[in-house]
Design an enzyme around this catalytic site. Structure first.
Site, short mmCIF file in Angstrom:
data_model
loop_
_atom_site.label_atom_id
_atom_site.label_comp_id
_atom_site.label_asym_id
_atom_site.label_seq_id
_atom_site.Cartn_x
_atom_site.Cartn_y
_atom_site.Cartn_z
N ASP A 105 0.75 -1.31 0.10
CA ASP A 105 0.04 0.06 -0.05
C ASP A 105 0.68 1.10 -0.06
O ASP A 105 2.27 1.32 0.60
CB ASP A 105 -0.91 0.00 1.17
CG ASP A 105 -0.12 0.21 2.66
OD1 ASP A 105 0.67 -0.56 2.63
OD2 ASP A 105 -0.51 1.32 3.27
N GLU A 175 -0.21 -0.28 5.76
CA GLU A 175 0.91 0.13 6.70
C GLU A 175 0.74 1.53 6.71
O GLU A 175 0.80 2.27 7.61
CB GLU A 175 2.42 -0.15 6.34
CG GLU A 175 3.15 0.08 7.28
CD GLU A 175 3.98 1.41 7.09
OE1 GLU A 175 4.79 1.82 7.89
OE2 GLU A 175 3.70 2.41 6.11
#
Length: 473
Positions: A105, A175
Site C-alpha cells: 500500500d 501500513e
C-alpha cells in the site's frame, strides 16, 4: 537499465562475497524495473473508495510473484479490510526462519500537478526511477523478489544448503493508514509471523552509498480536531465581523502548539533530548528537505542538530486542514474547520501519555467554538538492540557490499509492527534497513528510488541469507 551480464555462479557458499552478491543483483535490474513498473501501476491506497480493485490487484500480483519465487503465500483479509500476503517455506531441521517484510500500500499521490511525470507510471529520469511507492514500499517488495530469485539461482548452481533456510514472507496492505489490521492478525494468529529474525525493509541509508541500519523510530499519537461556530457558512458582508469564524478560531488554536522559534510549546512535550548517532548537518538536512531560500531550518539559530528534533524530541505537524478551499472560495464566514494534528513521539516517551498532554493543551486553549477531538491510532516508538548475532551479520553484509563501514541511523517515522513483533517473539532479532535514502522524497511528489540502492540493499540481504545458512551448516 545498465544491466550487467550474470556472473559465473559459484557452486559453494564460501565463494559468495560482496562482489558476487552485487553482481547477482545487478544482473536483475531488468526484472526489478519491469516488476516495479507493474506494481507501481496499482493505485493501492488503502481504504480509499473507488480504489478497491487496485488494492486487490496489487495483493493478487504479490501472491503470484512470491509463489513463483518459491514461497507458497496466501492473501488474508485483515480486520481493517486490507489484504496481507503471508507465507512460509519451512526450514530444515536446525536451520532458522527469516521473515522478509514490506508493504504494497502507498500514500495518495496528492496533487498530480506537482509531479513531473504520472505518479502511477514508473519513469526513469536522471538515473532515478520515479513513481508513487517506488521507494516506500513497493521497491522493497520487488527487492525481496529479486533476492529470492538470486537465492534460487545459487541453490540450482549447487549451493544446496541455502534451501534449508526457512523464509517467511509478510507483505502488508495498510501500513500507511495505521496498519492495525496486520497487528490484529498478529494477535489472533501469531504463528503466521514466527521467525528467528525479522528483516523489516522499510527504512533507508542516511545518504546514497552509506550502508545504514536504523536503530530508533519515533511513535505517533495523532488527533483530529474540529471546531464549529455557526450552523452553516453565512454571507461575509452581512455577517462577517460579528459571526465567529471557525477557520480563524482554528488558526488561533493551532498557533499555540509552537513557540516563536518553532519549538513544541505543549507542556510536558518540550524536552531537550539529543541524538548521539549519525545524522545530517543542518545544510544537508535543508538540501534533503528542499528548504527554500530565505527559510531557516528550525533549531539552526540555536545550534540544535536536525536529528535532535526529528528523532529525539516530540514534533507536531498539521498534516490535513479542512474548511473552505481557495479554488471554491465564496464570500461566506466559515462555520466549520478541522485539522489533523500529527504528534510524533520519541523513544522513551509513551504515546498515550503524549496524546493526553496534547488534548489537555487543546482543552486549556479552547477557542470561541464548539470543539470535538477524535483520537487517532497510537504507535509506539522503537529502539533496536544491535548486539545480537543476526544484526551483526547484517551490518557486516552491508559493509561488504558497499565497501565501507555500516552506520547506525534513526528515523522520525513510525512502524507500529516492530514493537508488536518483538512483543510476540522476544527472543527474536529485528533489523530495520532499506532503500529509502533522503532523496527518495517518500510521501511527496516525485517520489523516486535510485536503482543502485535497490541493487546494493538486495545484495546485502542476499549475502546475509547466505551467511546465515553457513552459520547453521
Amino acid at each position: 537499465m545498465n544491466e550487467k551480464e550474470p556472473p559465473q555462479l559459484p557452486s559453494t557458499t564460501h565463494e559468495i562475497n560482496g562482489h558476487v552478491a552485487n553482481a547477482l543483483l545487478n544482473s536483475q535490474l531488468d526484472f526489478l524495473w519491469e516488476a516495479l513498473k507493474e506494481l507501481v501501476a496499482f493505485q493501492s491506497v488503502h481504504s480509499t473508495p473507488g480504489l478497491e480493485e487496485h488494492n486487490s490487484g496489487a495483493a493478487a500480483w504479490c501472491v503470484e510473484q512470491f509463489t513463483h519465487a518459491g514461497i507458497p503465500v496466501e492473501s488474508i483479509t485483515t480486520s481493517d479490510g486490507s489484504e496481507a500476503i503471508i507465507g512460509l517455506k519451512k526450514p530444515a531441521e536446525g536451520y532458522p526462519t527469516l521473515l522478509l517484510y514490506s508493504h504494497f500500500d502507498v500514500q495518495p499521490a496528492g496533487d498530480v500537478d506537482e509531479w513531473t511525470s504520472d505518479p502511477w507510471t514508473l519513469t526513469e529520469r536522471d538515473g532515478r526511477w520515479y513513481g508513487r511507492g517506488a521507494a516506500d514500499c513497493k521497491g522493497h517488495v520487488v527487492m525481496h523478489l529479486a533476492v529470492l530469485r538470486a537465492l534460487r539461482q545459487l541453490i540450482d548452481a549447487g549451493c544446496s544448503e541455502l534451501d534449508n533456510l526457512g523464509i517467511r514472507i509478510v507483505v502488508e496492505g495498510s501500513e500507511e493508514r495505521g496498519g492495525y489490521g496486520l497487528e490484529d492478525l498478529l494477535h489472533e494468529r501469531p504463528e503466521l509471523f514466527q521467525a528467528d529474525t525479522f528483516l523489516i525493509a522499510d527504512s533507508g541509508n542516511d545518504e546514497i552509498g552509506v550502508p545504514s541500519i536504523c536503530t530508533a523510530l519515533r511513535g505517533s499519537a495523532p488527533i483530529t480536531v474540529t471546531l464549529k461556530t455557526i450552523a452553516q457558512p453565512m454571507h461575509s458582508g452581512q455577517y462577517g465581523g460579528a459571526a465567529p469564524d471557525a477557520l480563524l478560531e482554528l488558526i488561533k488554536l493551532l498557533s499555540t502548539l509552537h513557540d516563536e522559534q518553532g519549538y513544541v510549546a505543549v507542556e510536558g512535550l518540550n524536552t531537550a533530548a539529543t541524538w548521539d548517532g549519525i545524522g545530517p548537518s543542518t545544510g544537508t538536512f535543508a538540501k534533503n528537505a528542499g528548504v527554500l531560500e530565505g527559510v531557516k531550518v528550525i533549531g539552526a539559530n540555536d545550534d540544535i542538530a536536525p536529528n535532535d528534533l526529528t528523532v529525539m524530541r516530540p514534533s507536531i505537524t498539521i498534516t490535513g486542514l479542512d474548511s473552505l478551499s481557495v479554488a471554491d472560495a465564496i464570500n461566506a464566514v466559515p462555520g466549520t474547520a478541522s485539522a489533523v494534528v500529527s504528534l510524533r513521539v520519541p523513544p522513551g516517551m509513551d504515546p498515550q501519555e503524549c496524546q493526553d498532554l496534547l488534548i489537555a493543551h487543546m482543552e486549556k486553549n479552547k477557542p470561541n467554538a464548539q470543539m470535538e477531538i477524535h483520537r487517532e491510532a497510537l504507535a509506539k516508538p522503537f529502539s533496536a538492540d544491535t548486539s545480537g548475532p543476526a544484526l551483526q551479520r547484517l551490518a557486516s553484509a552491508l559493509s561488504d557490499v558497499y565497501g565501507r563501514e555500516t552506520v547506525e541511523v534513526a528515523s522520525g517515522g513510525s512502524i507500529p509492527l516492530t514493537n508488536e513483533l518483538l512483543s510476540a517473539y522476544p527472543d527474536a532479532e529485528l533489523a530495520l534497513y532499506g532503500i529509502e535514502e533522503p532523496l527518495c522524497r517518500i510521501h511527496s511528489a516525485d517520489e523516486s528510488v535510485h536503482p543502485e540502492e535497490l541493487s546494493h540493499i538486495g545484495a546485502a540481504e542476499l549475502l546475509f541469507l547466505v551467511r546465515t545458512a553457513q552459520e547453521h551448516t
